[in-house]
Enzyme design. Structure first.
Site, PDB file in Angstrom:
ATOM      1  N   GLN A 150       0.818  -1.208   0.000  1.00  0.00           N
ATOM      2  CA  GLN A 150       0.000   0.000   0.000  1.00  0.00           C
ATOM      3  C   GLN A 150       0.854   1.262   0.000  1.00  0.00           C
ATOM      4  OE1 GLN A 150      -3.097  -1.515   3.196  1.00  0.00           O
ATOM      5  NE2 GLN A 150      -4.005   0.079   1.948  1.00  0.00           N
ATOM      6  N   HIS A 151       0.210   2.362  -0.344  1.00  0.00           N
ATOM      7  CA  HIS A 151       0.713   3.734  -0.182  1.00  0.00           C
ATOM      8  C   HIS A 151       1.746   4.184  -1.207  1.00  0.00           C
ATOM      9  CE1 HIS A 151      -1.213   3.150   3.650  1.00  0.00           C
ATOM     10  NE2 HIS A 151      -0.231   2.439   4.154  1.00  0.00           N
TER      11      HIS A 151
ATOM     12  N   ASP B 140      -2.353  -4.953   0.218  1.00  0.00           N
ATOM     13  CA  ASP B 140      -1.838  -6.230   0.710  1.00  0.00           C
ATOM     14  C   ASP B 140      -2.529  -6.715   1.979  1.00  0.00           C
ATOM     15  OD1 ASP B 140      -0.675  -4.204   2.231  1.00  0.00           O
ATOM     16  OD2 ASP B 140       1.385  -4.867   1.909  1.00  0.00           O
TER      17      ASP B 140
END
EC number: 2.7.1.17
Length: 472
Positions: free
Chosen positions: A71-72, A238
Site C-alpha cells: 500500500q501507499h 496487501d
C-alpha cells in the site's frame, strides 16, 4: 476446472499463485525478487511479475487474475503514461515532515484540531507512509516533477493497468483506464473511507493541481481483461488481501508478523482515530479494516539472532527455553524508528539487565515478547475504537515460531488461531479473482490450529508499557 491467479507484489518480492477457482487447491506458483530500497522504479515490479508468471507456468489457461500490492507507494505518471520518478514506498520516511505540515495546516497551527480534521475526513491522520504526504514532499522538493504529474496511482493499480495492456510500449496512454479498489484507495490520505469517495481538493492542495486518479471499483467488479482474455479483478491492498487469504471475517483480528507488523480487524463500521494510532482503512469485501502498522517485527528477531551468533531456528529454541518475562528483561523494539506509535526517530532499548538474567535465552525471549507486546498495544488501540476481537488470526513468517505462538497466547487476551502456512496476500488475491469470475467469494477450506488461551502471569505487558512510555 477454471483457474485463477493471485499476485502479491510486496516490498521484497512478487509472488504468483494459481489455484482452482472452485476448491482453492494450489496448482502451481512462482516468485521473483524486488530490489531493496525505499524508492523503486515500477519497471522492476513489472519485470519481477513477468519472471514470477513464467515460473508459475504462465497465465494462458487462467480465467481471472487479481493483483494485491504494497500500500501507499506513490507512482506518478506523466501525460504520456510514463513513470516520472522512482516510486516512494510506504517505508520511505522522508515525508514525515510533510505529514506534520498537513496536520498543522488543517488545524491552523493546532495539531490536535488538525488530527481531528483528518480522522473525520479520511479516517487516517497523516503519517510519512501515506501517498498524500509523499505528494506534498514532491511538490516542495521536486517541483518540476510535481508539475508533470498527470496521474497518481498505487503499485497494485499500476500493475493491473499494465496487465490490461497499457503503459510503455503499448501504444495506448490510457490514464482514464487506471483503476483501484476501496482497500488501497483508503490508504492514500485523500479518500474518505466512510463515504467511499476521493477528496480531490486535498490532492490539489498538496500537489498544486488535481491529477487523474484511478476509478475505485467495488469488491466484485472487474477492471477489464488482459490482451489474452483473462478477466482482471479490482485488486486490493496487501493487508486487505491477506484478510481474504487467511479467511478472516467479521469479528476477527489479523495479526501479521513479517518485515513489518500489522494488526487489523474486519469491522462493520469505519474507524476515525484522532490519536493517529489506528488507520481507518476499508477491506476488499465491502467492510472496513481499521489497522495499525509497526515498522519492527521479524527483523528484530533477525538482528537479535545475529547478535547471539545463532540462526533463526536456534534463536526460537532459545526464546522458548526461557521463562515468560525473560527474567525481568524488557526489550522495546523500536530498532528502525516506529510508525505506531508515530516515533520515526526512536531507537530500541533493553531494560532490567542484571548479571543473573543477562543470558542468550532471556535476550531471545525479550525480543519475542517485545515484538508481541508492540502488536498487543496495537490490538488495544483497535479495541478502543470499538472493534470486536472474537479471535486473533496470527499470520506471517514470524507466526510459525513456537516462541511467538506461546507469547501471543499469553499476552493477547483472546483465542489465537494459526492458519496453515501460505502466501496469504497472493491467496487472497486469487480468492478475489474467483469472486470476480463467479460473482461471490468462494468458501475455500482453511485449516487453523487454535492455541489454548494463556495468562500473563509474569506481568510482561505492564513492564513493556512502562518502558515504552518513556518514548511518549
Amino acid at each position: 476446472m477454471a483457474l485463477v491467479a493471485g499476485i502479491d507484489s510486496s516490498t521484497q518480492s512478487c509472488k504468483v499463485v494459481i489455484r482452482d477457482a472452485g476448491t482453492g487447491v494450489l496448482v502451481r506458483q512462482g516468485r521473483a525478487p524486488h530490489p531493496e530500497g525505499t524508492e523503486v522504479h515500477p519497471v522492476h515490479w513489472w519485470d519481477a511479475l513477468q519472471a514470477a508468471i513464467a515460473q508459475a507456468g504462465g497465465l494462458d489457461d487462467v480465467a481471472a487474475v487479481s493483483v494485491a500490492g504494497q500500500q501507499h507507494g506513490m507512482v506518478c505518471l506523466d501525460a504520456g503514461g510514463a513513470v516520472i520518478r522512482p516510486a516512494l514506498l510506504w517505508n520511505d520516511t522522508r515525508s514525515a515532515g510533510a505529514a506534520a505540515q498537513l496536520i498543522d495546516m488543517a488545524g491552523d497551527g493546532d495539531a490536535a484540531a488538525g488530527a481531528r480534521f483528518w480522522a473525520q475526513a479520511t479516517g487516517t491522520v497523516p503519517v510519512a507512509s501515506l501517498t498524500l504526504t509523499k505528494l506534498h514532499w514532491l511538490r516542495e522538493n521536486e517541483p518540476e516533477n510535481a508539475a508533470r504529474v498527470a496521474a497518481v496511482c498505487l503499485p497494485h493499480d499500476w500493475l493491473t493497468w499494465r496487465l490490461a495492456g497499457y503503459g510503455p510500449g503499448s501504444g495506448a496512454v490510457g490514464l482514464d483506464a487506471l483503476v483501484t479498489d476501496r482497500s488501497d484507495a483508503s490508504g492514500t490520505g485523500y479518500f474518505s473511507t466512510a463515504e467511499g469517495k476521493y477528496l480531490p481538493d486535498l490532492v490539489a492542495a498538496s500537489l498544486g493541481h488535481t491529477p487523474t486518479l484511478p476509478l475505485v471499483l467495488g469488491p466484485l467488479e472487474a477492471a477489464g481483461r488482459t490482451p489474452a482474455g483473462s478477466l482482471l479483478a479490482a485488486g486490493a491492498g496487501d493487508n486487505a488481501a491477506a484478510a481474504l487469504g487467511a479467511g478472516a471475517g467479521l469479528g476477527d483480528v489479523v495479526m501479521s508478523l513479517g518485515t513489518s507488523g500489522t494488526v487489523f480487524a474486519v469491522s462493520e463500521t469505519p474507524a476515525a482515530d484522532a490519536t493517529g494510532l489506528v488507520a481507518g482503512f476499508a477491506d476488499a469485501a465491502g467492510h472496513y479494516l481499521p489497522l495499525i502498522c509497526t515498522l519492527n517485527a521479524t527483523r528484530v528477531f533477525d538482528a537479535t539472532a545475529a547478535l547471539l551468533g545463532v540462526d533463526l531456528a536456534e534463536f526460537n529454541r532459545l526464546a522458548l527455553s526461557a521463562q515468560p518475562g525473560a527474567g525481568g528483561l524488557t526489550l522495546v523494539p523500536y530498532f528502525d524508528g516506529e510508525r505506531t506509535p508515530n516515533l520515526p526517530d526512536a531507537t530500541g532499548s533493553l531494560h532490567g539487565i542484571t548479571r543473573a538474567n543477562y543470558t542468550p535465552a532471556n535476550v531471545a525471549r525479550a525480543a519475542v515478547e517485545g515484538v508481541v507486546c508492540s502488536l498487543a498495544d496495537g490490538l488495544a488501540a483497535l479495541l478502543e475504537q470499538g472493534v470486536e476481537a472474537r479471535r486473533i488470526v496470527l499470520v506471517g513468517g514470524g507466526a510459525q515460531s513456537a516462541a511467538v505462538q506461546d507469547a501471543a497466547a499469553r499476552l493477547l487476551g483472546a483465542a489465537v488461531a494459526i492458519p496453515r502456512p501460505g502466501e496469504y496476500v497472493a491467496d487472497g488475491a486469487a480468492r478475489q479473482a474467483a469472486a470476480a469470475l463467479t460473482g461471490a467469494f468462494p468458501a475455500w477450506a482453511s485449516d487453523a490450529v487454535v492455541l489454548p488461551r494463556g495468562t500473563d502471569d509474569a506481568g510482561v505487558l505492564a513492564a513493556y508499557r512502562r518502558f515504552a512510555s518513556l518514548y511518549a
